[in-house]
Design a protein around this motif. Structure first.
Motif, PDB file in Angstrom:
ATOM      1  N   HIS A   1       5.817  -1.233   9.604  1.00  0.00           N
ATOM      2  CA  HIS A   1       4.991  -1.491   8.416  1.00  0.00           C
ATOM      3  C   HIS A   1       5.891  -1.460   7.174  1.00  0.00           C
TER       4      HIS A   1
ATOM      5  N   VAL B   1       4.646  -0.901   3.420  1.00  0.00           N
ATOM      6  CA  VAL B   1       3.856   0.269   3.051  1.00  0.00           C
ATOM      7  C   VAL B   1       4.781   1.345   2.490  1.00  0.00           C
TER       8      VAL B   1
ATOM      9  N   GLN C   1       0.837  -1.193   0.000  1.00  0.00           N
ATOM     10  CA  GLN C   1       0.000   0.000   0.000  1.00  0.00           C
ATOM     11  C   GLN C   1       0.872   1.242   0.000  1.00  0.00           C
ATOM     12  N   HIS C   2       0.286   2.331  -0.376  1.00  0.00           N
ATOM     13  CA  HIS C   2       1.028   3.589  -0.539  1.00  0.00           C
ATOM     14  C   HIS C   2       0.272   4.716   0.157  1.00  0.00           C
TER      15      HIS C   2
END
Length: 345
Positions: free
Chosen positions: A33, A36, A6-7
């Motif tokens: 995380h 990410v 995810q970004h």
């Protein structure tokens, strides 16, 4: 099995200290995380704060030129979207970032915004007798935004990293070095947050007598440059760094200090970015408002005579002048600061 990365885009356009406070959060976020991707949206100059975090992408928000006004912000929103961002953390929550969040809403990109706690900060700075309590720190407020997007960050986690190398010019001037390095940043954005320079000189004069210490002075602008150069010329073990090194180089010098002494100002946050101990000096503002440097204890905070000035804090940012409170900083004797510094060195 392929892991979905995810970004997140994190928006914090200014100011220097507030952007610097993001760095220790991101060090922990990246560790906790690791899958990410992170893009920080900030003004071009502040992008230098993230040079030592190669995992972080920086998108320059040029709010005075191509990203100025509604159309400019629309262009900025499109640039952020083109990076395939799927969540936005607004840790600034000002008009510009609110407009950006509206555009992200139209794009179907989820976002979360910081709660600045304006009501409780208004109570904290009320000009009346009061019992004050510590509010949530800015670092905790940043973390809460990330939590709302599904990415809690344990701020208590220790993070080890290699200190950046010193600039070659600096190394050549100070080798071999056998002294403890103390940074002093005597200025702040507002007068009510500045310790009188005549008192700070007494601190410097006392430290200059210690053979195992060298003091480096930090500041910015022509006026501060002249004042600090004049001070440094008086003392053998005091050097002014104003205007000598580029900002990125100055950051690497700060990273290698043994101690930073600052007002309630950005320099304290720059040092805390690199886990350098910070002694902070407070006037009409107060660490309870949540702007103390990251992971610095109350023992490292020097406060004025609150019995004599019971309305302190009178301001969150130090930009409000209160009649009768002009001399708050003068109730802190230089000896208190000297002893505090020696206790850490």
């Amino acid at each position: 099995m392929k892991t979905t990365v995810q970004h997140i885009a994190i928006i914090r356009l200014s100011a220097l200290g507030d952007v610097a406070m993001l760095v220790p959060i991101l060090r922990r976020f990246l560790k906790q995380h690791p899958h990410v991707k992170v893009t920080v949206v900030t003004k071009p100059f502040f992008g230098k704060l993230f040079k030592d975090l190669p995992e972080v992408n920086v998108l320059a928000a040029e709010v005075k030129t191509k990203h100025k006004g509604i159309l400019g912000l629309w262009k900025l929103a499109k640039e952020i979207k083109s990076l395939e961002v799927d969540a936005v953390a607004d840790v600034h929550n000002v008009l510009r970032s609110k407009i950006l969040r509206f555009f992200f809403f139209l794009y179907g990109i989820k976002s979360a915004a910081i709660d600045k706690g304006r009501a409780e900060k208004k109570q904290l700075t009320a000009l009346k007798l009061k019992s004050i309590r510590p509010l949530k720190t800015t670092h905790e407020r940043y973390e809460k935004v990330l939590t709302q997007l599904g990415f809690p960050v344990d701020l208590s986690q220790e993070v080890k990293f290699k200190k950046p190398n010193l600039p070659k010019q600096f190394q050549q001037q100070l080798q071999p070095n056998t002294k403890k390095w103390i940074g002093i940043a005597p200025f702040a954005a507002h007068e009510s947050k500045m310790y009188p320079l005549v008192f700070m000189e007494k601190v410097m004069a006392a430290l200059n007598k210690e053979n195992n210490l060298h003091i480096f002075l930090f500041g910015g602008g022509d006026k501060e440059k002249q004042l600090l150069e004049a001070l440094a010329e008086k003392y053998e073990h005091v050097s002014s760094l104003v205007g000598i090194f580029a900002f990125a180089e100055e950051l690497h010098i700060i990273a290698n200090l043994d101690l930073m002494v600052s007002m309630d100002s950005g320099n304290g946050h720059l040092a805390a970015m690199y886990q350098v101990p910070v002694i902070s000096i407070w006037g009409n503002t107060h660490p309870y408002a949540g702007f103390a440097p990251f992971q610095q204890t109350s023992n490292q905070q020097i406060l004025p005579d609150l019995a004599r000035f019971p309305f302190v804090p009178t301001s969150i940012y130090g930009n409000k002048k209160v009649s009768g409170y002009e001399d708050v900083m003068r109730t802190i004797p230089p000896r208190e600061i000297i002893d505090k510094i020696k206790s850490f060195i």
